[in-house]
Design a protein around this motif. Structure first.
Motif, short mmCIF file in Angstrom:
data_model
loop_
_atom_site.label_atom_id
_atom_site.label_comp_id
_atom_site.label_asym_id
_atom_site.label_seq_id
_atom_site.Cartn_x
_atom_site.Cartn_y
_atom_site.Cartn_z
N VAL A 240 8.76 -25.87 6.81
CA VAL A 240 9.06 -27.14 7.48
C VAL A 240 10.45 -27.07 8.10
O VAL A 240 11.43 -26.67 7.44
CB VAL A 240 8.99 -28.32 6.50
CG1 VAL A 240 9.32 -29.63 7.22
CG2 VAL A 240 7.60 -28.41 5.86
N SER A 241 10.54 -27.46 9.37
CA SER A 241 11.83 -27.54 10.06
C SER A 241 11.84 -28.78 10.94
O SER A 241 10.78 -29.29 11.34
CB SER A 241 12.09 -26.29 10.90
OG SER A 241 11.17 -26.22 11.97
N THR A 242 13.03 -29.24 11.28
CA THR A 242 13.15 -30.40 12.16
C THR A 242 14.37 -30.22 13.05
O THR A 242 15.32 -29.50 12.70
CB THR A 242 13.28 -31.71 11.34
OG1 THR A 242 13.13 -32.84 12.21
CG2 THR A 242 14.63 -31.80 10.64
N ARG A 243 14.34 -30.86 14.21
CA ARG A 243 15.47 -30.80 15.13
C ARG A 243 15.65 -32.17 15.79
O ARG A 243 14.68 -32.81 16.19
CB ARG A 243 15.26 -29.72 16.20
CG ARG A 243 16.49 -29.53 17.11
CD ARG A 243 16.40 -28.23 17.89
NE ARG A 243 16.40 -27.08 16.99
CZ ARG A 243 17.50 -26.52 16.48
NH1 ARG A 243 18.70 -27.00 16.79
NH2 ARG A 243 17.40 -25.48 15.67
N VAL A 244 16.91 -32.59 15.88
CA VAL A 244 17.28 -33.87 16.49
C VAL A 244 18.04 -33.58 17.78
O VAL A 244 18.91 -32.70 17.82
CB VAL A 244 18.14 -34.71 15.53
CG1 VAL A 244 18.62 -35.99 16.22
CG2 VAL A 244 17.36 -35.05 14.28
N TYR A 245 17.73 -34.34 18.83
CA TYR A 245 18.37 -34.19 20.14
C TYR A 245 19.02 -35.50 20.53
O TYR A 245 18.44 -36.58 20.37
CB TYR A 245 17.34 -33.82 21.21
CG TYR A 245 16.44 -32.66 20.87
CD1 TYR A 245 16.74 -31.37 21.27
CD2 TYR A 245 15.27 -32.86 20.12
CE1 TYR A 245 15.91 -30.31 20.97
CE2 TYR A 245 14.44 -31.80 19.81
CZ TYR A 245 14.75 -30.53 20.23
OH TYR A 245 13.94 -29.48 19.92
N PHE A 246 20.24 -35.39 21.08
CA PHE A 246 20.91 -36.59 21.62
C PHE A 246 21.54 -36.24 22.96
O PHE A 246 22.15 -35.17 23.12
CB PHE A 246 21.99 -37.09 20.67
CG PHE A 246 22.76 -38.27 21.22
CD1 PHE A 246 22.18 -39.54 21.22
CD2 PHE A 246 24.02 -38.11 21.77
CE1 PHE A 246 22.87 -40.62 21.75
CE2 PHE A 246 24.71 -39.19 22.30
CZ PHE A 246 24.14 -40.45 22.29
N GLN A 247 21.38 -37.16 23.90
CA GLN A 247 21.93 -36.96 25.25
C GLN A 247 22.44 -38.29 25.78
O GLN A 247 21.79 -39.32 25.62
CB GLN A 247 20.84 -36.41 26.17
CG GLN A 247 21.23 -36.34 27.64
CD GLN A 247 20.10 -35.79 28.50
OE1 GLN A 247 19.70 -34.64 28.34
NE2 GLN A 247 19.59 -36.60 29.40
N GLN A 248 23.60 -38.27 26.39
CA GLN A 248 24.15 -39.46 27.03
C GLN A 248 24.77 -39.07 28.36
O GLN A 248 25.55 -38.12 28.43
CB GLN A 248 25.19 -40.15 26.14
CG GLN A 248 25.70 -41.47 26.71
CD GLN A 248 26.50 -42.27 25.71
OE1 GLN A 248 26.83 -41.79 24.62
NE2 GLN A 248 26.82 -43.50 26.05
N ILE A 249 24.42 -39.81 29.41
CA ILE A 249 24.90 -39.51 30.76
C ILE A 249 25.36 -40.79 31.44
O ILE A 249 24.67 -41.82 31.39
CB ILE A 249 23.80 -38.85 31.62
CG1 ILE A 249 23.37 -37.52 31.01
CG2 ILE A 249 24.28 -38.63 33.05
CD1 ILE A 249 22.18 -36.90 31.71
N SER A 250 26.51 -40.71 32.07
CA SER A 250 26.98 -41.79 32.94
C SER A 250 27.22 -41.19 34.31
O SER A 250 28.06 -40.30 34.47
CB SER A 250 28.28 -42.40 32.39
OG SER A 250 28.77 -43.39 33.27
N ASN A 251 26.45 -41.65 35.29
CA ASN A 251 26.51 -41.06 36.62
C ASN A 251 26.65 -42.16 37.67
O ASN A 251 25.78 -43.02 37.81
CB ASN A 251 25.25 -40.24 36.89
CG ASN A 251 25.35 -39.47 38.20
OD1 ASN A 251 26.21 -38.62 38.35
ND2 ASN A 251 24.48 -39.78 39.14
#
Length: 693
Positions: A240-251
């Motif tokens: 069992v494995s897990t991955r978390v992704y976070f992204q924030q953009i101001s354009n």
């Protein structure tokens, strides 16, 4: 990294689980061997993706982002340059690109880039209604990209005409612990990226901080952008494995707008006067949080589950005149979930999948003065849901033959609620869309390097919320879904040329008959907005070919020539339409060729020309307005070593004036000169440098 692809996830996970153990065992031998282990890991990930490509009976292209750090790659047009079948054009914004895959999105509505499902590590980032509105994919924050064209995207669950693109994220396990990258060049481009990662036993984490400023090659095109991209993974056990992704953009982006032919001939760098006076903008603030968890049930079976949530705020003054102005100010939220069950039993490899998404858009349309919001004219409250269930069986019934049999069930709803504030009048059409889409294909493996393939598939795509809002009838009726049948044949493979040379190819020939294709044209009463219709019957066909080679100059292999050629022939037309007969569809050129010829030395030096040959195209359904074709010449040069590299690129060497995008109209009177042309970039120079620690 190797678990990112939605197909056959378990083999890559076993490899990634072994990586930290191998690295730990070799730690006493020093840092050099540890880095070598990471390199092998990245190569293995690519081999896994190539194995998946080989099991698709149609056009699929695998991109390696390592090449993107040796040339300019600001947007999807740069990234997808060598993907056949995709017409991708930049021009109006710094990061935004108009793209069409196998004739999808031929209405050329840049703010509603439908027709292709965009995904990150197998998780949808396209909204539930199918639009890619203001989605900013950062090419340099991608390790690999898999482009599955048309019906070949069924293994992603994509119910689209153009297919799907899966952008696979780098992790700390296949990246350097620290990396700095800087790009600069013409029109005061300044872009910096700092990436840091760590691997601690069963945990790994990676974060990238980015800043980009650009004046633009036209007036009123300035861009300011800040971005954060991060992911972290945990391996709870061997299974069992897990991955978390976070992204924030101001354009924040100024829009120069389209020009008339006379304006373009006079000064292609000028902005449309209305855009400057109205201060047209495309400002987007967004953030996205996602998670993917994988359970290897046994050596032959795995289950993958994912969820993603995104919010984006759009501030978009787009129309301004003494009589009418339009500023779109909305908040969009997108929630998506996915499930993938993969099982191998004997000669069968079966995948069962589910995608479910919900999109909500709230806000309104406003009047404005020079980009400053004033009175709300329309209250907007739109919703979309989409469910896709699919099953695909790859049955290797002989050592050389593989049958691919699949089916997809789609159930979608679209609901528009637009309230005119002054009168209280409500327009609220609601549409329900469902379909079963079968697919059958076959792959014949001539040998380990060469394969032939064919498939027959159903295409289906429901309308987006924007298309329903823009319905030319303006009543409570809804547009029909687009659907049709496509047949495809082709080949891919590689072959050695002597002892040190080889060449590769990927060729597809397809023909699709579509019903109710959704097409849009510029609204004559409010330029900059569009009206949508269902066409009766249309034909989409084409030849997609990608060729590359390494030709050794001498027996040692120290010197080589490395040509790359993307050749695409398009045949998109109406089929006996009552208004347009068999006219060609606008926007996409009849053919285009993009290529390069690089000399490479084994020490890392490379240099050579690039070229673009683009045929003419139409800007209206009546085929009265022809947009001229063009030829561009460029030059690339660079030097790449193990921990650093530097490159330079000269684009449009002859300073050619050309058109990159057009706005579509019904019929253009040859005596008129509408503002529908977006000029391409003139002569420009860019350079970059990357350091890894």
């Amino acid at each position: 990294m190797s678990r990112c692809h939605p197909l056959f996830p378990h083999r890559a996970l076993w490899f990634s689980l072994s990586l930290p153990l191998a690295a730990t065992a070799q730690a006493a031998d020093g840092q050099k061997k540890n880095l070598e282990t990471l390199t092998v890991y990245g190569q293995e990930s690519k081999l896994e993706l190539e194995a998946e490509q080989s099991l698709t009976p149609g056009g699929v292209t695998l991109l390696d982002s390592a090449d993107l750090f040796q040339r300019g790659a600001a947007n999807l047009a740069d990234m997808l340059r060598y993907v056949p079948g995709l017409w991708v054009a930049s021009g109006s914004t710094g990061d935004g690109s108009y793209f069409s895959s196998r004739g999808s999105n031929l209405d050329a509505v840049s703010y509603d880039g439908n027709g292709v499902r965009l995904m990150q590590d197998g998780l949808p980032i396209t909204a539930a209604d199918g639009n890619n509105h203001n989605r900013t994919i950062d090419p340099l924050s991608t390790r690999y990209a898999v482009v599955a064209r048309g019906a070949n995207a069924m293994t992603y669950g994509a119910a689209t005409l153009g297919g799907a693109i899966d952008f696979i994220t780098p992790t700390a396990r296949d990246s350097a612990p620290m990396e700095f990258y800087y790009t600069g060049g013409s029109d005061n481009l300044q872009q910096g990226r700092l990436t840091a990662g760590t691997v601690q036993g069963q945990f790994d984490g990676l974060i990238t901080l980015e800043s980009r400023n650009w004046d633009g090659y036209r007036d009123h095109q300035e861009q300011d952008r800040l971005g954060v991209y991060s992911n972290a993974g945990w391996q709870f056990s061997d299974a069992v494995s897990t991955r978390v992704y976070f992204q924030q953009i101001s354009n924040d982006q100024e829009l120069p707008g389209a020009l008339t032919r006379a304006q373009w001939k006079d000064d292609p760098e000028q902005a449309n006067p209305s855009n400057e006076v109205g201060h047209f903008l495309l400002n987007v603030d967004s953030w996205r949080l996602a998670n993917k968890t994988v359970w290897d049930i046994d050596e032959q079976t795995s289950l993958t589950a994912g969820i993603a949530y995104e919010e984006q705020d759009l501030y978009h003054p787009i129309v301004f005149s003494p009589f009418f102005s339009l500023l779109i100010d909305t908040k969009q939220t997108n929630t998506a979930t996915t499930l993938r069950y993969n099982a191998r039993r004997g000669d069968h490899d079966v995948m069962v999948g589910l995608n479910y998404g919900v999109t909500e858009v709230e806000g309104g349309n406003y009047s404005h003065v020079a980009g400053v919001r004033t009175t709300r004219s329309t209250k907007v409250d739109n919703d979309a849901e989409s469910l896709e269930l699919f099953v695909v069986d790859r049955w290797k019934f002989t050592p050389q033959w593989t049958a691919v049999i699949g089916a997809q069930f789609v159930d979608a709803t679209r609901e528009i609620r637009n309230e005119t504030v002054s009168s209280g009048t409500v327009r609220d059409p609601k549409g329900d869309y469902d379909s079963i889409n079968p697919r059958v294909g076959v792959i014949y493996q001539i040998n380990d390097e060469i394969a032939l393939f064919a498939n027959l598939s159903k295409l289906y795509e429901a309308p987006t919320l924007y298309e329903l809002e823009d319905d030319a009838r303006g009543n409570q009726e809804t547009l029909n879904a687009m659907q049709g049948t496509v047949a495809e044949i082709g080949s891919r493979g590689s072959q050695k040329l002597g002892t040190a040379s080889s060449w590769n190819w990927d060729v597809s020939l397809y023909l699709a008959h579509l019903e109710d294709e959704i097409l849009s044209r510029d609204d004559p009463s409010a330029p900059g907005t569009s009206l949508s219709i269902n066409a009766e019957d249309t034909l989409h066909g084409g030849l997609e070919a990608l060729f590359s080679a390494r030709v050794a100059l001498g027996q040692s292999g120290v010197h080589s020539l490395n040509p790359t050629l993307n050749l695409t022939l398009n045949e998109f037309s109406f089929d006996g339409d009552r208004a347009y007969g068999d006219n060609e569809l606008p926007v996409a050129p009849r053919h285009f060729i993009k290529g390069e010829l690089l000399y490479r030395h084994s020490n890392g030096f490379f240099a050579g020309p690039t070229f673009d040959i683009v045929d003419e195209r139409y800007a209206d359904f009546a085929n009265n307005y022809v947009v001229e074709g063009y030829e561009l010449l460029g030059l690339r040069i660079g030097y790449s070593r193990e921990t650093w590299e530097v490159w330079g690129e000269l684009r449009n060497l002859t300073d050619k004036d050309y058109i990159t995008q057009v706005s579509v109209k019904d019929s253009i009177d040859p005596s008129t000169d509408p503002a529908i042309l977006t000029p391409g970039e003139g002569r420009a120079f860019y350079f970059g440098v990357r350091f890894q620690l």
